[in-house]
Scaffold this motif. Sequence first.
Motif, short mmCIF file in Angstrom:
data_model
loop_
_atom_site.label_atom_id
_atom_site.label_comp_id
_atom_site.label_asym_id
_atom_site.label_seq_id
_atom_site.Cartn_x
_atom_site.Cartn_y
_atom_site.Cartn_z
N GLN A 56 49.58 18.09 72.42
CA GLN A 56 50.34 19.30 72.17
C GLN A 56 49.48 20.52 71.87
N LEU A 57 48.18 20.32 71.70
CA LEU A 57 47.24 21.44 71.58
C LEU A 57 46.10 21.20 72.59
N PRO A 58 46.45 21.15 73.87
CA PRO A 58 45.45 20.71 74.86
C PRO A 58 44.27 21.65 75.03
N HIS A 59 44.40 22.91 74.58
CA HIS A 59 43.23 23.80 74.67
C HIS A 59 42.12 23.37 73.70
N LYS A 60 42.46 22.46 72.76
CA LYS A 60 41.45 21.95 71.82
C LYS A 60 40.91 20.57 72.24
N ILE A 61 41.29 20.12 73.40
CA ILE A 61 40.88 18.77 73.83
C ILE A 61 39.36 18.56 73.78
N PRO A 62 38.51 19.55 74.15
CA PRO A 62 37.06 19.32 74.02
C PRO A 62 36.64 18.96 72.59
N LEU A 63 37.31 19.55 71.60
CA LEU A 63 36.99 19.26 70.19
C LEU A 63 37.46 17.85 69.83
N TYR A 64 38.69 17.51 70.24
CA TYR A 64 39.22 16.18 69.94
C TYR A 64 38.42 15.10 70.67
N GLY A 65 37.97 15.41 71.90
CA GLY A 65 37.16 14.45 72.65
C GLY A 65 35.84 14.15 71.95
N THR A 66 35.22 15.19 71.39
CA THR A 66 33.96 15.00 70.66
C THR A 66 34.19 14.18 69.39
N ILE A 71 33.74 9.01 66.37
CA ILE A 71 34.41 7.85 65.75
C ILE A 71 34.00 6.57 66.48
N ASN A 72 33.81 6.69 67.80
CA ASN A 72 33.42 5.53 68.62
C ASN A 72 32.09 4.93 68.17
N LEU A 73 31.22 5.76 67.59
CA LEU A 73 29.91 5.26 67.13
C LEU A 73 30.07 4.32 65.96
N GLU A 74 31.15 4.48 65.17
CA GLU A 74 31.29 3.70 63.94
C GLU A 74 32.45 2.70 63.98
N ASN A 75 33.42 2.92 64.88
CA ASN A 75 34.58 2.04 64.88
C ASN A 75 35.06 1.84 66.32
N GLU A 76 34.36 0.96 67.02
CA GLU A 76 34.67 0.74 68.44
C GLU A 76 36.07 0.16 68.63
N ASP A 77 36.50 -0.70 67.69
CA ASP A 77 37.82 -1.31 67.83
C ASP A 77 38.93 -0.26 67.79
N PHE A 78 38.76 0.73 66.89
CA PHE A 78 39.75 1.81 66.80
C PHE A 78 39.84 2.56 68.13
N LEU A 243 27.88 18.67 73.63
CA LEU A 243 26.45 18.86 73.85
C LEU A 243 25.68 18.94 72.54
N SER A 244 26.36 19.46 71.48
CA SER A 244 25.69 19.55 70.17
C SER A 244 25.47 18.17 69.54
N PHE A 245 26.21 17.17 70.02
CA PHE A 245 26.11 15.82 69.46
C PHE A 245 25.61 14.82 70.51
N GLU A 246 25.03 15.33 71.57
CA GLU A 246 24.66 14.47 72.70
C GLU A 246 23.72 13.33 72.30
N ALA A 247 22.75 13.65 71.45
CA ALA A 247 21.77 12.63 71.03
C ALA A 247 22.46 11.48 70.31
N GLN A 248 23.54 11.78 69.57
CA GLN A 248 24.27 10.72 68.87
C GLN A 248 25.24 9.99 69.82
N LEU A 249 25.97 10.76 70.62
CA LEU A 249 27.02 10.18 71.45
C LEU A 249 26.49 9.20 72.48
N VAL A 250 25.26 9.43 72.93
CA VAL A 250 24.71 8.58 73.99
C VAL A 250 24.58 7.12 73.54
N ALA A 251 24.57 6.90 72.23
CA ALA A 251 24.43 5.52 71.71
C ALA A 251 25.76 4.79 71.64
N GLY A 252 26.87 5.50 71.90
CA GLY A 252 28.19 4.86 71.79
C GLY A 252 28.51 3.97 72.98
#
Length: 862
Positions: A56-66, A71-78, A243-252
């Motif tokens: 319902q706020l799709p213009h913020k999807i890039p923020l929600y995606g990040t 969250i994926n780095l710490e809770n893969e099951d979720f 892109l600001s979290f790329e170094a962290q996200l790549v480990a997910g």
Amino acid sequence: MSSWRSLLLRIGDKSPEYGASSDYKDHIDTCFGTLRRELEHSQSEILEFLLMCSEQLPHKIPLYGTLIGLINLENEDFIKQLVEKIQTKFQDALDSGNCNGVRIMMRLLTVMMCSKVLQPSSLVAVFETFLSSAATTVDEEKGNPLWQPCADFYITCILSCLPWGGAELVEQVPEDIERVMVGVEAYLSIRKHTSDTGLSFFENEDESGKGLSDKDFLEDLWDKIQVFSSSGWKVESVPRPHLSFEAQLVAGKSHEFGPVSCPSLPSPPPVPSGVSIGKQKHEAELKYPQRIHRLNIFPPSKNEDLQPIDRFVMEEYLLDVLQFLNGCRKECASFMVGLPVSFRYEYLMAETIFSQLLMLPQPPFKPIYYTLVIINLCKALPGAFPAVVAGAVRTLFERIADLDMECRIRLILWFSHHLSNFQFIWPWEEWAHVLELPRWAPQRVFVQEVLEREVRLSYWDKVKQSIENAPGLEELLPSKGGPNFCFASEDSKDSNEHVLSEELSNMVKGKAPVREIISWIDESVFPNNGLEVTLRVVVQTLLNIGSKSFTHLIIVLERYGQVFAKVCPDQDKQVMLIAEVSSFWKSNTQMTAIAIDRMMGYRLVSNLAIVRWVFSAENIEQFHTSDRPWEIVRNAVSKTHNRISDLRKEILSLKKNISSAEEAAKEAKSELEAAESKLTLVDGEPVLGDNPVRLNRLKSHAEKTKEEVVSLQESLEAKEALLVRAIEENEALFLLLYKSFSNVLTERLPEGTRTLHELKSAQVDVMSVDPEEPSSMELDSENQLPQNSQTNGEKKGGAYNVGEKEQWCITTLGYVKAFSRQYAAEIWPHIEKLDAEVLTEDSPSLFRSAVYSGLRRPIHEA
């Protein structure tokens, strides 16, 4: 609202939840920190709310995606649960034809791929599923090309999500994305070009056949994507916080997105014909509406030299906010002015809103919603947006002669309402020149109708005061005065009719029963005075009693409806009744429309009588100079349509209730049978049957549930009978309406005229604006529309060129097209009868073309 919900909702906004910081990285860090702590206690609630915000706020999807990536780095099951939930929602949206849901989910999947949550191959698999379905649909042998709107929608979904992840796809799976792009190009080469015919904002665009030669929305979007890819997939309007979290996200861990399937489509008509093909094509366009080009009101220079892809993304943002915040006008305006871009976009915002307000055949939401959004935007951006809106109004006013009739009416209603919220302030002196135009000139009629609607929203003296800078415009104000009671004059005090009116008035004041009034009419009035006098006395007197307010009118119609019905039992007399109502309220268009509408609601007059009255000689002469007769016929057609819609909804609800009741009855019967077959010990002896008290209770319950089913089935039968009757009434209404249109146009259309252009140029050789002067409405060069099209049908000196007879024909044909388009869904079931009785070769070709254009039926069939 709990803190984590507030943080999710307000991420990216300037809000107290995030203090003074407006940096996306800070917002994501803050929100993620809170969510991480809450996940242990509120996992399911966070999953649902996070998905809801993304939808319902799709213009913020890039923020929600990040956020999802972190969250994926710490809770893969979720996240695995989240991906499964998205897949379920995505498939449900596909199966139900929820176009917005599919489009937004595609964007979310793309952003999740950017955040390393989804494997790129999973996204490509979805693209290829859509491509395969689209290619099959438009294949003449394997598919059903009538459902090309569905295929176009799938391809649009693929292309429209590329601004959010095209660069990452090219970087990670270059060969796969190249294969997809080749597939899209191949699809575009085999699909049929779609025209905007019947949906254009301006009549001259339909007339010139531009929609047949210019690129349609999908072709234009493909061009934008081509330019976008050749520029290195750079887009300024899409934030890339991952892109600001790329170094962290790549480990997910990247998750698999399971396969999805496109729903099967109907087979082609077994016996193809123009009618069967047209009906199915209409069904496809209803389910998958065709996107058309935005109304480009301002020159491209007003949009800060935006790249084509940025203009597309901004339009997507604005449409998303309008779509998902439709119940919250203030929130909607707040989000619209705070989109995640660094450039100004007031002009683009105005164009997008006006495109939605004027969209054909109808806007996604009620026009009042867009009115309120514009008002709130003017308050939110007082230094910028009011001037932009004023500029849009001036530009549309310049081209009002070419504006579609439905769009023209909406513009009038919007503008009058808008001004009523800003103390009716407008530089009317700019439009004072309309007084020099003939009374049928569209610009003059536009000003006249706006002023009339303003009087409805305020009062006559207030509106007169608002035009004091152009006092001559008072000539265009509606008459000041109340009802036209023909027995009010002292001169007629001794006349027979005046005496009868006084007598009837005294009977009403004395609360005489309706039976007594009807007996008085039958015994004393009708035998001695005849129908005309009886009708005039009864109608004028009762309407005068109900003239103090709308409530008084309703009370009179409710209490004395039987009197009206007694005097006017058939259609001919109902036409006379409507004429008398119009005479009584001749100085008040609004009350005329309300009184006739209420009378139809109480079934005192039929819709057929209303149409006959509208096409009477007196009203026909007003077709091109006033909206008065058109408002009344619109109300009649709309009320008939609403009756059918309401009955269909009630029948659907009853069927659901019957299904539930049958289930309940079945369960009650089973429970009773089980109780009756149960062995129970009584005085140590086995006896068949449960406890007698319980058995009686179960029998009573089973009987009640059975009676409930029977009652609901009887109600269903009654509603279905009413629906059959309503559909028959609807058929008769459209037959009469179109026969009336055909008859009056046959009488008035100049012989041999085959195009609107011929009508407009009947009295003048040069109809367009001097080519050396640019048109006041420059159309966007990206859509390749000429910039020197006819703007207002005026010569440089200001004289209107079109004659009265020609303007009458142009206006009437415009309404034919508008009615056909607005009620296409109700007209198509009766098209065979219309073809046989009305749309024959003997009817004017321009009339047939207008009907076909409104129905989006191939013009060559006309």
